[in-house]
Design a protein around this motif. Structure first.
Motif, mmCIF file in Angstrom:
data_model
loop_
_atom_site.group_PDB
_atom_site.id
_atom_site.type_symbol
_atom_site.label_atom_id
_atom_site.label_comp_id
_atom_site.label_asym_id
_atom_site.label_seq_id
_atom_site.Cartn_x
_atom_site.Cartn_y
_atom_site.Cartn_z
ATOM 1 N N GLU A 1 0.841 -1.195 0.000
ATOM 2 C CA GLU A 1 0.000 0.000 0.000
ATOM 3 C C GLU A 1 0.880 1.251 0.000
ATOM 4 O OE1 GLU A 1 -3.283 0.112 2.765
ATOM 5 O OE2 GLU A 1 -3.207 -2.064 2.967
ATOM 6 N N ALA A 2 0.543 2.187 -0.863
ATOM 7 C CA ALA A 2 1.343 3.411 -0.995
ATOM 8 C C ALA A 2 1.376 4.209 0.299
ATOM 9 C CB ALA A 2 0.783 4.270 -2.133
ATOM 10 N N ARG A 3 0.307 4.171 1.077
ATOM 11 C CA ARG A 3 0.235 4.973 2.309
ATOM 12 C C ARG A 3 1.234 4.510 3.371
ATOM 13 N NH1 ARG A 3 -2.147 2.314 6.373
ATOM 14 N NH2 ARG A 3 -3.356 0.434 5.875
ATOM 15 N N LEU A 4 1.736 3.268 3.247
ATOM 16 C CA LEU A 4 2.695 2.766 4.219
ATOM 17 C C LEU A 4 4.087 3.348 3.998
ATOM 18 C CD1 LEU A 4 1.721 -1.030 4.308
ATOM 19 C CD2 LEU A 4 1.033 0.788 5.897
ATOM 20 N N LEU A 5 4.356 3.814 2.791
ATOM 21 C CA LEU A 5 5.681 4.319 2.439
ATOM 22 C C LEU A 5 5.819 5.790 2.814
ATOM 23 C CD1 LEU A 5 5.822 2.731 -1.124
ATOM 24 C CD2 LEU A 5 6.823 1.788 0.972
ATOM 25 N N SER A 6 7.047 6.263 2.864
ATOM 26 C CA SER A 6 7.274 7.694 3.101
ATOM 27 C C SER A 6 6.759 8.480 1.901
ATOM 28 C CB SER A 6 8.761 7.975 3.315
ATOM 29 O OG SER A 6 9.229 7.349 4.485
ATOM 30 N N PRO A 7 6.053 9.576 2.126
ATOM 31 C CA PRO A 7 5.468 10.330 1.019
ATOM 32 C C PRO A 7 6.462 11.255 0.341
ATOM 33 C CG PRO A 7 4.889 11.365 3.102
ATOM 34 C CD PRO A 7 5.671 10.113 3.444
ATOM 35 N N LYS A 8 6.138 11.573 -0.891
ATOM 36 C CA LYS A 8 6.855 12.610 -1.656
ATOM 37 C C LYS A 8 8.339 12.297 -1.862
ATOM 38 C CE LYS A 8 3.212 15.336 -1.834
ATOM 39 N NZ LYS A 8 2.223 14.499 -1.131
ATOM 40 N N ILE A 9 8.681 11.031 -2.007
ATOM 41 C CA ILE A 9 10.058 10.671 -2.332
ATOM 42 C C ILE A 9 10.040 9.578 -3.409
ATOM 43 C CG2 ILE A 9 10.878 11.192 -0.008
ATOM 44 C CD1 ILE A 9 11.265 8.145 0.341
ATOM 45 N N THR A 10 11.188 9.391 -4.057
ATOM 46 C CA THR A 10 11.326 8.357 -5.081
ATOM 47 C C THR A 10 11.870 7.082 -4.441
ATOM 48 O OG1 THR A 10 11.717 9.971 -6.833
ATOM 49 C CG2 THR A 10 12.453 7.717 -7.242
ATOM 50 N N VAL B 1 17.025 -18.721 -5.591
ATOM 51 C CA VAL B 1 16.357 -18.635 -4.293
ATOM 52 C C VAL B 1 15.862 -17.204 -4.104
ATOM 53 C CG1 VAL B 1 16.622 -18.837 -1.794
ATOM 54 C CG2 VAL B 1 17.795 -20.457 -3.305
ATOM 55 N N ILE B 2 14.582 -17.044 -3.823
ATOM 56 C CA ILE B 2 13.968 -15.724 -3.672
ATOM 57 C C ILE B 2 13.832 -15.394 -2.191
ATOM 58 C CG2 ILE B 2 11.970 -14.283 -4.180
ATOM 59 C CD1 ILE B 2 13.481 -15.169 -6.675
ATOM 60 N N GLU B 3 14.457 -14.297 -1.742
ATOM 61 C CA GLU B 3 14.234 -13.833 -0.369
ATOM 62 C C GLU B 3 13.067 -12.853 -0.315
ATOM 63 O OE1 GLU B 3 16.576 -12.414 3.578
ATOM 64 O OE2 GLU B 3 17.022 -11.295 1.765
ATOM 65 N N GLY B 4 12.983 -11.932 -1.281
ATOM 66 C CA GLY B 4 11.881 -10.993 -1.262
ATOM 67 C C GLY B 4 12.087 -9.835 -2.223
ATOM 68 N N ILE B 5 11.217 -8.853 -2.117
ATOM 69 C CA ILE B 5 11.322 -7.613 -2.890
ATOM 70 C C ILE B 5 11.447 -6.463 -1.898
ATOM 71 C CG2 ILE B 5 10.131 -6.010 -4.426
ATOM 72 C CD1 ILE B 5 8.882 -8.367 -5.838
ATOM 73 N N GLU B 6 12.513 -5.695 -2.047
ATOM 74 C CA GLU B 6 12.793 -4.598 -1.129
ATOM 75 C C GLU B 6 12.504 -3.256 -1.782
ATOM 76 O OE1 GLU B 6 16.221 -3.656 2.085
ATOM 77 O OE2 GLU B 6 16.943 -3.796 0.020
ATOM 78 N N LEU B 7 11.945 -2.346 -1.007
ATOM 79 C CA LEU B 7 11.728 -0.968 -1.446
ATOM 80 C C LEU B 7 12.498 -0.045 -0.535
ATOM 81 C CD1 LEU B 7 8.557 -2.428 -1.517
ATOM 82 C CD2 LEU B 7 8.394 -0.499 -3.084
ATOM 83 N N ARG B 8 13.340 0.792 -1.116
ATOM 84 C CA ARG B 8 14.098 1.750 -0.317
ATOM 85 C C ARG B 8 14.252 3.049 -1.100
ATOM 86 N NH1 ARG B 8 18.352 -2.223 -1.572
ATOM 87 N NH2 ARG B 8 20.017 -1.228 -2.784
ATOM 88 N N PRO B 9 14.480 4.163 -0.395
ATOM 89 C CA PRO B 9 14.588 5.458 -1.068
ATOM 90 C C PRO B 9 15.738 5.477 -2.068
ATOM 91 C CG PRO B 9 14.315 5.750 1.296
ATOM 92 C CD PRO B 9 14.549 4.289 1.067
ATOM 93 N N LYS B 10 15.515 6.175 -3.160
ATOM 94 C CA LYS B 10 16.567 6.304 -4.156
ATOM 95 C C LYS B 10 17.696 7.137 -3.594
ATOM 96 C CE LYS B 10 17.369 7.654 -8.978
ATOM 97 N NZ LYS B 10 16.764 8.187 -10.224
ATOM 98 N N CYS B 11 18.908 6.638 -3.754
ATOM 99 C CA CYS B 11 20.082 7.365 -3.272
ATOM 100 C C CYS B 11 20.492 8.389 -4.319
ATOM 101 C CB CYS B 11 21.228 6.386 -2.986
ATOM 102 S SG CYS B 11 22.720 7.177 -2.393
ATOM 103 N N VAL B 12 20.475 9.652 -3.964
ATOM 104 C CA VAL B 12 20.838 10.727 -4.887
ATOM 105 C C VAL B 12 22.171 11.299 -4.434
ATOM 106 C CG1 VAL B 12 20.186 12.915 -5.883
ATOM 107 C CG2 VAL B 12 18.430 11.221 -5.331
ATOM 108 N N SER B 13 23.186 11.167 -5.262
ATOM 109 C CA SER B 13 24.518 11.680 -4.893
ATOM 110 C C SER B 13 24.592 13.167 -5.182
ATOM 111 C CB SER B 13 25.597 10.936 -5.678
ATOM 112 O OG SER B 13 25.407 11.057 -7.064
#
Length: 273
Positions: free
Chosen positions: A149-158, A261-273
């Motif tokens: 669900e989108a609402r579980l994630l931090s808003p306004k970020i990639t 072997v599948i552990e999962g799918i991870e979602l994390r903020p895009k790292c912007v250098s």
């Protein structure tokens, strides 16, 4: 004698000032003076870096999360994921930004033929965050989907979505095999939406040779925890409803595949250098 002007600020002013910095800069500022350190370690500062719903998230942990301060809780969540909702979902904080990171364990994914023991084997591995991972024995229809669900994630970020996996020493069918990966939003009623991002990925590391040099697509990288990861796609979370769907699929060639072997799918903020 040096004066600690920071200590002379009105109560609450220092925490507001420091909360405008990044968590890393706040930690560095604590070395400036005793006044800075006192405020930099305070709950008032670190509560602003924690997600607003962190109490509710921690309450869903499958095991207690002890902490004596908000700063300690922040680094506990940044350094080690906690398992939520019966152990099918993990949660952590991005240490640099405090944004939410989630991983959907294999049991939280929809895996075609995943419940058929002749095709997939469910097993435990000591290096996994989750109690079970999915080992592919043999399929010709390779199709894995995850939703959050989108609402579980931090808003306004990639965010960037990654498949986290391991390729066993004995594997077959994945050499030079292009796989379609997609990330898209699904409306509240399950309707497809227009902003789907599609990539071509390969699950075997990039190799030299004319066959691989001609293949265009994303290749996996090794993680610090010794798993492999491959980027499925990225998306901007500008919504407070609906779901994000992540999928990888290869069904056209019809060749048999096995040894992943599948552990999962991870979602994390895009790292912007």
């Amino acid at each position: 004698m040096k004066m600690d002007f920071f200590s002379e600020l009105p109560e609450g002013c220092g925490s507001v000032i420091l909360s405008l910095l990044s968590p890393r800069d706040v930690c560095r500022s604590s070395a400036i003076s005793k006044g800075f350190k006192s405020v930099a370690d305070s709950d008032a500062v670190w509560d602003r870096f924690l997600p607003s719903d962190h109490r509710e998230i921690v309450s869903r942990s499958v095991s207690p999360v002890p902490f004596s301060s908000k700063k300690q809780l922040y680094f506990r969540l940044a350094d080690s994921p906690i398992l939520l909702d019966g152990g099918k979902l993990s949660f952590a904080l991005d240490k640099a930004s405090g944004k939410k990171c989630f991983m959907l364990g294999a049991r939280e994914l929809t895996i075609t033929w995943g419940s058929s023991p002749q095709y997939w084997k469910w097993m435990s591995l000591p290096q996994s965050t989750f109690s079970e991972v999915a080992r592919l024995l043999a399929v010709c229809w390779f199709d894995i989907t995850g939703k959050i669900e989108a609402r579980l994630l931090s808003p306004k970020i990639t965010y960037v979505a990654y498949l986290v996996f391991e390729m066993r020493e004995v594997n077959y069918g994945f050499n030079s095999l292009p796989i379609n990966a997609s990330v898209r939003f699904v409306g509240e009623k399950g309707d497809k939406e227009e902003d789907e991002i599609t990539n071509i990925i390969f699950l075997k590391p990039q190799q030299s040779g004319p066959e691989m040099s001609a293949a265009r697509g994303l290749h996996p990288q090794k993680r610090m925890d010794n798993w492999m990861e491959i980027e499925l796609g990225e998306f901007f979370n500008g919504r407070d409803s609906g779901e994000v769907e992540m999928r990888l699929m290869e069904v056209k060639r019809g060749n048999w595949k096995g040894g992943i072997v599948i552990e999962g799918i991870e979602l994390r903020p895009k790292c912007v250098s």
